[in-house]
Motif scaffolding. Structure first.
Motif, PDB file in Angstrom:
ATOM      1  N   LEU A 252     -77.656  24.877  -6.278  1.00  0.00           N
ATOM      2  CA  LEU A 252     -77.048  26.192  -6.450  1.00  0.00           C
ATOM      3  C   LEU A 252     -77.583  27.181  -5.419  1.00  0.00           C
ATOM      4  N   ALA A 253     -78.897  27.072  -5.113  1.00  0.00           N
ATOM      5  CA  ALA A 253     -79.472  27.970  -4.108  1.00  0.00           C
ATOM      6  C   ALA A 253     -78.829  27.722  -2.747  1.00  0.00           C
ATOM      7  N   ALA A 254     -78.609  26.427  -2.409  1.00  0.00           N
ATOM      8  CA  ALA A 254     -78.003  26.110  -1.110  1.00  0.00           C
ATOM      9  C   ALA A 254     -76.540  26.528  -1.077  1.00  0.00           C
ATOM     10  N   LEU A 255     -75.851  26.396  -2.234  1.00  0.00           N
ATOM     11  CA  LEU A 255     -74.459  26.856  -2.321  1.00  0.00           C
ATOM     12  C   LEU A 255     -74.385  28.350  -2.043  1.00  0.00           C
ATOM     13  N   PHE A 256     -75.347  29.091  -2.625  1.00  0.00           N
ATOM     14  CA  PHE A 256     -75.414  30.534  -2.380  1.00  0.00           C
ATOM     15  C   PHE A 256     -75.502  30.803  -0.889  1.00  0.00           C
ATOM     16  N   VAL A 257     -76.422  30.074  -0.208  1.00  0.00           N
ATOM     17  CA  VAL A 257     -76.584  30.271   1.237  1.00  0.00           C
ATOM     18  C   VAL A 257     -75.284  29.927   1.962  1.00  0.00           C
ATOM     19  N   GLY A 258     -74.667  28.792   1.573  1.00  0.00           N
ATOM     20  CA  GLY A 258     -73.446  28.352   2.249  1.00  0.00           C
ATOM     21  C   GLY A 258     -72.306  29.331   2.099  1.00  0.00           C
ATOM     22  N   ILE A 259     -72.146  29.882   0.869  1.00  0.00           N
ATOM     23  CA  ILE A 259     -71.026  30.795   0.633  1.00  0.00           C
ATOM     24  C   ILE A 259     -71.251  32.131   1.334  1.00  0.00           C
ATOM     25  N   ILE A 260     -72.480  32.677   1.167  1.00  0.00           N
ATOM     26  CA  ILE A 260     -72.762  33.994   1.749  1.00  0.00           C
ATOM     27  C   ILE A 260     -72.691  33.935   3.276  1.00  0.00           C
ATOM     28  N   SER A 261     -73.019  32.768   3.872  1.00  0.00           N
ATOM     29  CA  SER A 261     -73.080  32.759   5.333  1.00  0.00           C
ATOM     30  C   SER A 261     -71.704  32.851   5.979  1.00  0.00           C
ATOM     31  N   ILE A 262     -70.616  32.608   5.216  1.00  0.00           N
ATOM     32  CA  ILE A 262     -69.277  32.728   5.826  1.00  0.00           C
ATOM     33  C   ILE A 262     -68.943  34.185   6.170  1.00  0.00           C
ATOM     34  N   PRO A 263     -68.987  35.117   5.170  1.00  0.00           N
ATOM     35  CA  PRO A 263     -68.734  36.511   5.576  1.00  0.00           C
ATOM     36  C   PRO A 263     -69.793  37.050   6.550  1.00  0.00           C
ATOM     37  N   LEU A 264     -71.044  36.571   6.393  1.00  0.00           N
ATOM     38  CA  LEU A 264     -72.097  37.067   7.286  1.00  0.00           C
ATOM     39  C   LEU A 264     -71.843  36.643   8.725  1.00  0.00           C
ATOM     40  N   ALA A 265     -71.347  35.405   8.915  1.00  0.00           N
ATOM     41  CA  ALA A 265     -71.076  34.917  10.268  1.00  0.00           C
ATOM     42  C   ALA A 265     -70.046  35.824  10.942  1.00  0.00           C
TER      43      ALA A 265
ATOM     44  N   ILE B 258     -79.708  15.723  -0.652  1.00  0.00           N
ATOM     45  CA  ILE B 258     -78.250  15.714  -0.759  1.00  0.00           C
ATOM     46  C   ILE B 258     -77.770  17.053  -1.306  1.00  0.00           C
ATOM     47  N   SER B 259     -78.475  17.572  -2.335  1.00  0.00           N
ATOM     48  CA  SER B 259     -78.087  18.864  -2.909  1.00  0.00           C
ATOM     49  C   SER B 259     -78.078  19.937  -1.839  1.00  0.00           C
ATOM     50  N   LEU B 260     -79.134  19.971  -1.014  1.00  0.00           N
ATOM     51  CA  LEU B 260     -79.245  21.029  -0.017  1.00  0.00           C
ATOM     52  C   LEU B 260     -78.118  20.952   1.000  1.00  0.00           C
ATOM     53  N   THR B 261     -77.880  19.732   1.525  1.00  0.00           N
ATOM     54  CA  THR B 261     -76.878  19.639   2.582  1.00  0.00           C
ATOM     55  C   THR B 261     -75.478  19.837   2.033  1.00  0.00           C
ATOM     56  N   VAL B 262     -75.220  19.258   0.856  1.00  0.00           N
ATOM     57  CA  VAL B 262     -73.898  19.449   0.267  1.00  0.00           C
ATOM     58  C   VAL B 262     -73.704  20.919  -0.052  1.00  0.00           C
ATOM     59  N   GLY B 263     -74.739  21.555  -0.587  1.00  0.00           N
ATOM     60  CA  GLY B 263     -74.641  22.978  -0.920  1.00  0.00           C
ATOM     61  C   GLY B 263     -74.307  23.818   0.286  1.00  0.00           C
ATOM     62  N   VAL B 264     -74.981  23.555   1.408  1.00  0.00           N
ATOM     63  CA  VAL B 264     -74.741  24.371   2.599  1.00  0.00           C
ATOM     64  C   VAL B 264     -73.374  24.049   3.213  1.00  0.00           C
ATOM     65  N   ALA B 265     -73.007  22.749   3.170  1.00  0.00           N
ATOM     66  CA  ALA B 265     -71.787  22.344   3.877  1.00  0.00           C
ATOM     67  C   ALA B 265     -70.526  22.486   3.027  1.00  0.00           C
ATOM     68  N   LEU B 266     -70.675  22.490   1.693  1.00  0.00           N
ATOM     69  CA  LEU B 266     -69.505  22.425   0.817  1.00  0.00           C
ATOM     70  C   LEU B 266     -68.510  23.578   1.003  1.00  0.00           C
ATOM     71  N   PRO B 267     -68.976  24.837   1.080  1.00  0.00           N
ATOM     72  CA  PRO B 267     -67.992  25.913   1.242  1.00  0.00           C
ATOM     73  C   PRO B 267     -67.069  25.683   2.431  1.00  0.00           C
ATOM     74  N   MET B 268     -67.646  25.202   3.573  1.00  0.00           N
ATOM     75  CA  MET B 268     -66.816  24.937   4.755  1.00  0.00           C
ATOM     76  C   MET B 268     -65.902  23.736   4.524  1.00  0.00           C
ATOM     77  N   LEU B 269     -66.446  22.682   3.859  1.00  0.00           N
ATOM     78  CA  LEU B 269     -65.635  21.487   3.627  1.00  0.00           C
ATOM     79  C   LEU B 269     -64.456  21.810   2.717  1.00  0.00           C
ATOM     80  N   LEU B 270     -64.703  22.661   1.689  1.00  0.00           N
ATOM     81  CA  LEU B 270     -63.646  22.991   0.747  1.00  0.00           C
ATOM     82  C   LEU B 270     -62.545  23.785   1.429  1.00  0.00           C
ATOM     83  N   LEU B 271     -62.929  24.661   2.372  1.00  0.00           N
ATOM     84  CA  LEU B 271     -61.922  25.465   3.050  1.00  0.00           C
ATOM     85  C   LEU B 271     -61.217  24.671   4.151  1.00  0.00           C
ATOM     86  N   LYS B 272     -61.659  23.412   4.339  1.00  0.00           N
ATOM     87  CA  LYS B 272     -61.051  22.509   5.317  1.00  0.00           C
ATOM     88  C   LYS B 272     -60.971  23.123   6.707  1.00  0.00           C
TER      89      LYS B 272
END
Lengths: 255, 162
Positions: free
Chosen positions: B63-76, B139-153
């Motif tokens: 969940l912590a990595a998901l937070f980082v992954g999601i927040i980093s999209i608008p931040l980028a 796996i949790s960390l990498t999936v968490g960070v990468a998932l938001p991008m993977l979901l948005l294809k």
């Protein structure tokens, strides 16, 4: 400049960019993306085989149907996110503003000169990170001081042996040995409430985080070979760290 | 309650410092350092809060990595940097280095030192527990960070409309 010399020059430039990205710690997908953007900006089509130590690229001019294949060896890895960031920005500018070959070439020369943080800043920041880790693992402020000093000495040795061009795993072993030996002194003298926490966290600055994360993102992107290579590199690093720690604990009879 | 929250904030603060330390080791651009600290702080807060309520370390890390992954999209978009620059340093403090070296340490004890059968059994238990915890957290960390991008294809944040 005639057609074929332009093709060769472009291939060299694109290989230079991809090798810079790999060295700086980008994952394979990002390297491919950046190559595509630059190649599209220059009206070429690039296909490449990216491995851990070598990149092979074929550049195709779709108008004249001429192609050019070149191979480039990748120098030792040195993670540098500023370079990744700068190349990513340059690739977007190249694509939207239709940069010429010379413009991209000049920009890459500029990017190669990006400075790192001064050595003392890195030493202090990483040592503070070590102290932070110690706090996370329930150490008190005295333990954090021990972790700070151990990380500082360990990283100092790690950087010093880099200048002497030692093998990476020997450097990791030495850094881990020095850091954990320093932290072991904390246990022997019973400094703080959890001296074990300082020992456990003193070597975490060597953790191959980027290698392991990139390994899994590569695996997710189906770059299986590169993913496995990165994971193996990560495992080797962890092994070298553990041997250093093990030796220190053995020397100080902490088992 | 207040004491727990203060302790959580202290630990999260040091997670942020650890993230910045690694950021500087990896030479992140100066303009990204505050972002790295904030993300490290947020990720640490989420992870330790969840673990305080009894969640497993892998779930907390996910969940912590998901937070980082999601927040980093608008931040980028906002600070014009590719997301790797500030999404990797905050998750480095959560890398299971502790499990990794516990694993190797147990293996070495198992092979070189321990002769007592019961203790050897305990070491086998330690080897399996620690190594699989390590793999699951990774796996949790990498999936968490990468998932938001993977979901948005999408393979570039520039193409995501926000």
């Amino acid at each position: 400049m005639n057609e074929s010399s332009k093709l060769i020059k472009t291939a060299h430039l694109l290989l230079e960019i991809s090798s810079l990205l790999m060295v700086s710690g980008a994952n394979t997908n990002r390297v491919n993306l950046s190559i595509d953007r630059f190649a599209t900006a220059l009206n070429f089509k690039a296909s490449s085989l990216i491995s851990h130590k070598t990149i092979i690229m074929t550049l195709l001019d779709e108008e004249t149907n001429k192609s050019c294949t070149r191979v480039q060896n990748i120098p030792p890895y040195l993670i540098n996110f500023s370079i990744i960031s700068a190349i990513s920005k340059a690739s977007w500018h190249a694509l939207t503003e239709n940069w010429t070959l010379e413009q991209i070439f000049d920009e890459i020369e500029k990017i190669k000169k990006i400075k790192r943080y001064p050595r003392i800043v890195v030493l202090i920041a990483v040592s503070l990170a070590g102290a932070g880790f110690c706090n996370i693992f329930k150490g008190d402020y005295l333990n954090m001081l021990v972790a700070f000093v151990s990380t500082f000495l360990g990283l100092f040795i790690f950087q010093q042996t880099h200048q002497l061009k030692y093998n990476l795993y020997i450097r990791i072993f030495l850094g881990s040995l020095i850091a954990s030996a320093t932290a072991s002194l904390g246990i022997l003298n019973n400094i703080g409430t959890h001296p074990q926490a300082a020992l456990a966290t003193s070597i975490l600055f060597l953790v191959p985080g980027v290698a392991l994360i990139n390994s899994f993102t590569d695996l997710l992107d189906n770059n299986i070979l590169n993913g496995v290579v990165r994971f193996t590199t990560g495992l080797m690093t962890v092994l070298a760290m553990a041997i250093g720690l093990f030796l220190a604990m053995y020397l100080f009879q902490l088992n | 309650m207040l004491e727990i929250i203060l302790k959580l904030i202290e630990v999260s603060f040091w997670s942020g410092i650890a993230a910045v330390g690694f950021g500087i080791l990896f030479n992140v651009p100066r303009s990204a350092i505050i972002t790295v600290f904030a993300l490290g702080f947020g990720a640490g807060f989420i992870k330790f809060a969840l673990m305080h309520f009894g969640a497993h370390v892998a779930l907390g890390s996910l969940l912590a990595a998901l937070f980082v992954g999601i927040i980093s999209i608008p931040l980028a978009h906002r600070i014009h940097q590719p997301p790797v620059v500030f999404s990797i340093p905050p998750v480095i403090p959560m890398i299971p280095g502790y499990f990794a070296y516990e694993t190797v340490l147990s293996i070495m004890n198992f092979i070189f030192i321990e002769t007592n059968t019961n203790k050897r059994l305990a070491l086998i238990d330690a080897i399996f527990t620690n190594s699989f915890s390590m793999v699951f957290v990774l796996i949790s960390l990498t999936v968490g960070v990468a998932l938001p991008m993977l979901l948005l294809k999408k393979n570039s944040v520039k193409k995501i409309d926000i």
